[in-house]
Design an enzyme around this catalytic site. Structure first.
Site, PDB file in Angstrom:
ATOM      1  N   ASN A   1       0.886  -1.286   0.018  1.00  0.00           N
ATOM      2  CA  ASN A   1       0.049   0.062   0.150  1.00  0.00           C
ATOM      3  C   ASN A   1       0.908   1.207  -0.097  1.00  0.00           C
ATOM      4  O   ASN A   1       1.416   1.580   1.177  1.00  0.00           O
ATOM      5  CB  ASN A   1      -1.024  -0.144   1.190  1.00  0.00           C
ATOM      6  CG  ASN A   1      -1.966   1.115   1.457  1.00  0.00           C
ATOM      7  OD1 ASN A   1      -1.988   2.019   0.304  1.00  0.00           O
ATOM      8  ND2 ASN A   1      -2.383   1.516   2.691  1.00  0.00           N
ATOM      9  N   TRP A   2       1.047   1.714  -1.032  1.00  0.00           N
ATOM     10  CA  TRP A   2       1.979   2.838  -1.332  1.00  0.00           C
ATOM     11  C   TRP A   2       1.541   4.191  -0.651  1.00  0.00           C
ATOM     12  O   TRP A   2       2.137   5.212  -0.561  1.00  0.00           O
ATOM     13  CB  TRP A   2       2.333   3.162  -2.806  1.00  0.00           C
ATOM     14  CG  TRP A   2       3.179   1.987  -3.318  1.00  0.00           C
ATOM     15  CD1 TRP A   2       3.679   0.827  -2.829  1.00  0.00           C
ATOM     16  CD2 TRP A   2       3.518   1.831  -4.965  1.00  0.00           C
ATOM     17  NE1 TRP A   2       4.180   0.225  -3.755  1.00  0.00           N
ATOM     18  CE2 TRP A   2       4.233   0.736  -5.017  1.00  0.00           C
ATOM     19  CE3 TRP A   2       3.398   2.747  -5.912  1.00  0.00           C
ATOM     20  CZ2 TRP A   2       4.804   0.431  -6.364  1.00  0.00           C
ATOM     21  CZ3 TRP A   2       3.610   2.400  -7.082  1.00  0.00           C
ATOM     22  CH2 TRP A   2       4.430   1.179  -7.411  1.00  0.00           C
ATOM     23  N   LYS A   3       0.354   4.370  -0.412  1.00  0.00           N
ATOM     24  CA  LYS A   3      -0.448   5.404   0.286  1.00  0.00           C
ATOM     25  C   LYS A   3      -0.166   6.816  -0.680  1.00  0.00           C
ATOM     26  O   LYS A   3      -0.267   6.715  -1.989  1.00  0.00           O
ATOM     27  CB  LYS A   3       0.080   5.954   1.708  1.00  0.00           C
ATOM     28  CG  LYS A   3       0.089   4.543   2.441  1.00  0.00           C
ATOM     29  CD  LYS A   3       0.096   4.529   4.058  1.00  0.00           C
ATOM     30  CE  LYS A   3       0.077   3.227   4.715  1.00  0.00           C
ATOM     31  NZ  LYS A   3       0.097   3.365   6.200  1.00  0.00           N
TER      32      LYS A   3
ATOM     33  N   HIS B   1      -9.497   1.649   4.643  1.00  0.00           N
ATOM     34  CA  HIS B   1      -8.212   1.780   5.387  1.00  0.00           C
ATOM     35  C   HIS B   1      -8.235   2.561   6.574  1.00  0.00           C
ATOM     36  O   HIS B   1      -9.194   3.364   6.692  1.00  0.00           O
ATOM     37  CB  HIS B   1      -7.105   2.026   4.494  1.00  0.00           C
ATOM     38  CG  HIS B   1      -5.758   2.083   5.233  1.00  0.00           C
ATOM     39  ND1 HIS B   1      -5.474   2.867   5.988  1.00  0.00           N
ATOM     40  CD2 HIS B   1      -4.847   1.360   4.963  1.00  0.00           C
ATOM     41  CE1 HIS B   1      -3.969   2.721   6.621  1.00  0.00           C
ATOM     42  NE2 HIS B   1      -3.728   1.749   6.055  1.00  0.00           N
TER      43      HIS B   1
ATOM     44  N   GLU C   1      -6.717   4.827   7.748  1.00  0.00           N
ATOM     45  CA  GLU C   1      -6.380   6.435   7.510  1.00  0.00           C
ATOM     46  C   GLU C   1      -7.801   6.935   6.870  1.00  0.00           C
ATOM     47  O   GLU C   1      -8.130   8.205   7.000  1.00  0.00           O
ATOM     48  CB  GLU C   1      -5.188   6.552   6.510  1.00  0.00           C
ATOM     49  CG  GLU C   1      -4.095   6.289   7.385  1.00  0.00           C
ATOM     50  CD  GLU C   1      -2.457   5.686   6.739  1.00  0.00           C
ATOM     51  OE1 GLU C   1      -2.884   5.715   5.500  1.00  0.00           O
ATOM     52  OE2 GLU C   1      -1.839   5.178   7.397  1.00  0.00           O
TER      53      GLU C   1
ATOM     54  N   GLU D   1      -5.676  -4.652  10.331  1.00  0.00           N
ATOM     55  CA  GLU D   1      -4.634  -3.761  10.660  1.00  0.00           C
ATOM     56  C   GLU D   1      -4.914  -2.868  12.069  1.00  0.00           C
ATOM     57  O   GLU D   1      -5.462  -1.866  12.047  1.00  0.00           O
ATOM     58  CB  GLU D   1      -4.402  -2.776   9.563  1.00  0.00           C
ATOM     59  CG  GLU D   1      -4.514  -3.459   8.436  1.00  0.00           C
ATOM     60  CD  GLU D   1      -3.714  -2.530   7.331  1.00  0.00           C
ATOM     61  OE1 GLU D   1      -2.421  -2.622   6.806  1.00  0.00           O
ATOM     62  OE2 GLU D   1      -4.197  -1.479   7.085  1.00  0.00           O
TER      63      GLU D   1
ATOM     64  N   GLY E   1       2.520   2.212  10.651  1.00  0.00           N
ATOM     65  CA  GLY E   1       3.588   3.201  10.654  1.00  0.00           C
ATOM     66  C   GLY E   1       4.096   3.907  11.872  1.00  0.00           C
ATOM     67  O   GLY E   1       4.780   4.785  11.917  1.00  0.00           O
TER      68      GLY E   1
ATOM     69  N   SER F   1       3.298  -2.329  10.264  1.00  0.00           N
ATOM     70  CA  SER F   1       4.811  -2.306  10.391  1.00  0.00           C
ATOM     71  C   SER F   1       5.430  -3.501  10.075  1.00  0.00           C
ATOM     72  O   SER F   1       6.338  -4.034  10.718  1.00  0.00           O
ATOM     73  CB  SER F   1       5.197  -1.813  11.920  1.00  0.00           C
ATOM     74  OG  SER F   1       4.726  -0.483  12.182  1.00  0.00           O
TER      75      SER F   1
ATOM     76  N   GLY G   1       2.683  -1.223   4.132  1.00  0.00           N
ATOM     77  CA  GLY G   1       2.842   0.348   3.910  1.00  0.00           C
ATOM     78  C   GLY G   1       4.258   0.682   3.758  1.00  0.00           C
ATOM     79  O   GLY G   1       4.860   0.296   2.667  1.00  0.00           O
ATOM     80  N   GLY G   2       4.964   1.326   4.769  1.00  0.00           N
ATOM     81  CA  GLY G   2       6.269   1.757   4.684  1.00  0.00           C
ATOM     82  C   GLY G   2       7.236   0.874   3.850  1.00  0.00           C
ATOM     83  O   GLY G   2       7.962   1.621   3.007  1.00  0.00           O
TER      84      GLY G   2
HETATM   85  P1  PGA Z   1       2.530   0.234   7.515  1.00  0.00           P
HETATM   86  O1  PGA Z   1       1.189   0.327   6.883  1.00  0.00           O
HETATM   87  O2  PGA Z   1       3.330  -0.966   7.108  1.00  0.00           O
HETATM   88  O3  PGA Z   1       3.627   1.351   7.181  1.00  0.00           O
HETATM   89  O4  PGA Z   1       2.644   0.205   9.074  1.00  0.00           O
HETATM   90  C1  PGA Z   1       0.487  -0.538   6.837  1.00  0.00           C
HETATM   91  C2  PGA Z   1      -1.011   0.155   6.171  1.00  0.00           C
HETATM   92  O5  PGA Z   1      -1.342   1.199   6.505  1.00  0.00           O
HETATM   93  O6  PGA Z   1      -1.560  -0.820   5.445  1.00  0.00           O
END
Ligand code: PGA
Length: 250
Positions: A9-11, A96, A98, A168, A174, A214, A235-236
């Site tokens: 997930n590149w956000k 998600h 966010e 999640e 993050g 993470s 994500g990251g």
């Molecule tokens: P993260 O994000 O791996 O940076 O914690 C995961 C996500 O939000 O899907």
């Protein structure tokens, strides 16, 4: 048998050029990769069209990170399922944390998005997970339970094979704080039991449920070794080809 799904997930990251660079690296890697695993990248809308051309004919699927529930109309700034299908997108992340947190997306709204995604044959990845306050109040199970029940409200069993769930915990996204693999597996097993209540054992044993929060090259193997965890939403660590490759190759 459940095939593990490793999704990036590149956000809100990566220009088109950066996206293509990363995707080209992943395509090169995937040519020699023969483990039984699904690979997906969920990119910003602006890069999807260019990415589709690079991913075409490869093992890597393409996903979006959001969509509107209406098929078309006066919704300035929004993107529809029809538009995503037009590009050749395969999947879409729905709900998600966010989106829930910063854009006030409710379970009711997410339920509409899931129904529209399914109608257009886009595979939704429904994200669920508790906040830190909810975990501290021992409310993680009831939180994910209501997110699942409301998110899947009125969705017919025949569609369940096209739905992925991602657990999640919000406090692990993050933050560098991963849920322990045992904590993640406990909630994911619980989610599977909720799916069993709703749709029966055949569906609950086959549905893909990912963990996210993470995930890195260094912890992917431990997480993926758990009995009920069928993949990772990353994500990251999905923004660097070598790190994401380590996760895919856990
Ligand atoms: P993260 O994000 O791996 O940076 O914690 C995961 C996500 O939000 O899907």
């Amino acid at each position: 048998m459940r095939v593990p799904l490793i999704a990036g997930n590149w956000k809100m990251n990566n220009t088109i050029e950066e996206s293509l660079d990363l995707a080209n690296n992943l395509v090169e890697f995937s040519k020699k990769f023969d483990k039984n695993r699904e690979i997906l990248i969920c990119a910003p809308f602006t890069a999807l069209h260019a990415l589709k051309k690079v991913l075409n004919g490869s093992k890597i699927k393409l996903g979006a990170q959001n969509m509107h529930f209406e098929e078309s109309g006066a919704y300035t700034g929004e993107i529809s399922a029809v538009m995503l299908k037009d590009i050749g997108v395969d999947c879409v992340i729905i709900g998600h944390s966010e989106r829930r947190q910063y854009f006030n997306e409710s379970d009711e709204l997410l339920n509409k998005k899931i129904k529209t995604a399914l109608k257009f044959n886009l595979k939704p990845i429904l994200c669920v997970g508790e906040t830190l306050e909810q975990r501290e109040a021992n409310a993680e199970k009831e939180t994910v339970r209501s997110q699942i029940i409301n998110g899947l409200h009125d969705i017919n069993i025949e569609y369940l094979k096209n739905i992925v769930i991602a657990y999640e915990p919000v406090w692990a996204i993050g933050t560098g704080k991963t849920a322990t693999s045992k904590q993640a597996n406990e909630i994911i097993s619980y989610i599977r039991s909720v799916i069993k209540e709703l749709y029966g054992v055949n569906v609950s044993e086959n549905i893909i449920i990912q963990y996210g929060g993470s995930v890195k090259g260094s912890n992917a193997s431990e997480i993926m070794a758990e009995s009920d965890i069928d993949g990772a939403l990353v994500g990251g660590a999905s923004l660097k080809a070598d790190e994401f490759i380590k996760i895919i190759n856990y």
